[in-house]
Design a protein around this motif. Structure first.
Motif: not given
Length: 231
Positions: A82-88, A90-96, A98-102
């Motif tokens: 899920l973190y990878k999907k958010i990063i890849d 939806y990169p403009e979402a601010p939570v992306a 935090e997902c890198y960090w997590r």
């Protein structure tokens, strides 16, 4: 008779040659199509920032649900996806950010041995996309701690060398950690001259901090080693 045999042989060869020529043309055509930009599959229309935020938020909620429904070991592989999907996606979402960090924390803390290579790859990607993000310090502090614990002194040195160079150029240092850990890496790599310089800077700028106290102890240890070496 010979002439008729030659004609017969030629008549048999013509279909074979034509077949080879046509096959070659078809292959070349396919190769050319594959090499053209038009042949690359489209990723579809780009989502607006608002749409990215909405989708990323929903996926992040799923991460929270996963953590609530299962133990950490079972949850980690699902969280990683899920973190990878958010990063890849939806990169403009601010939570992306935090997902890198997590995600990097997963590679450093949940894998045995730690997956330093993957953590470093996502760190590079993060810095390239969000160089001024508030999570950059969180990520680099986590990586520094893992390097220190694992005795990866060359990696620790590489992580904080840019910060030390900025200090040399500007004379500004926001906190003692970067310089202290740089000096620790230098000392463990056998470069006592540079280590001593780093410790002295920490003691001079941050004498009342934990790093300042430790740097002072390191300097005393180096001084004793020098004295013993002279005797």
């Amino acid at each position: 008779m010979r002439k008729s045999l030659r004609l017969s042989a030629i008549s048999l060869l013509v279909p074979v040659v034509l077949s080879l020529v046509l096959s070659s043309c078809a292959t070349g055509g396919r190769r050319q199509a594959a090499e053209t930009p038009e042949a690359v599959p489209s990723k579809g229309p780009t989502l607006s920032k608002a749409e990215q935020v909405a989708k990323a938020t929903e996926l992040f909620r799923q991460v929270v649900d996963i953590l609530g429904d299962s133990d950490r070991k079972t949850a980690v592989p699902k969280m990683e996806v899920l973190y990878k999907k958010i990063i890849d996606d939806y990169p403009e979402a601010p939570v992306a950010q935090e997902c890198y960090w997590r995600l990097i924390l997963i590679y450093l803390r949940d894998y045995t041995p730690p997956q330093f290579g993957k953590a470093e790859e996502y760190h590079r990607r993060f810095v390239g996309r969000y160089p001024d993000s508030q999570f950059r310090r969180e990520i680099e502090d986590s990586m520094a701690k893992a390097y220190y614990t694992g005795g990866k002194w060359s990696s620790l040195l590489a992580l904080y060398t840019p910060e030390v160079k900025r200090y040399i150029e500007s004379g500004k240092l926001d906190r003692p950690q970067e310089m202290f850990l740089y000096a620790e890496a230098k000392m463990n790599l056998g470069d006592l001259v540079e280590a001593e310089k780093g410790y002295r800077i920490v003691v001079s700028l941050f004498p009342a901090t934990r790093e300042g106290s430790l740097a002072k102890m390191r300097l005393e240890k180096i001084a004793k080693a020098k004295e013993t070496g002279r005797k």
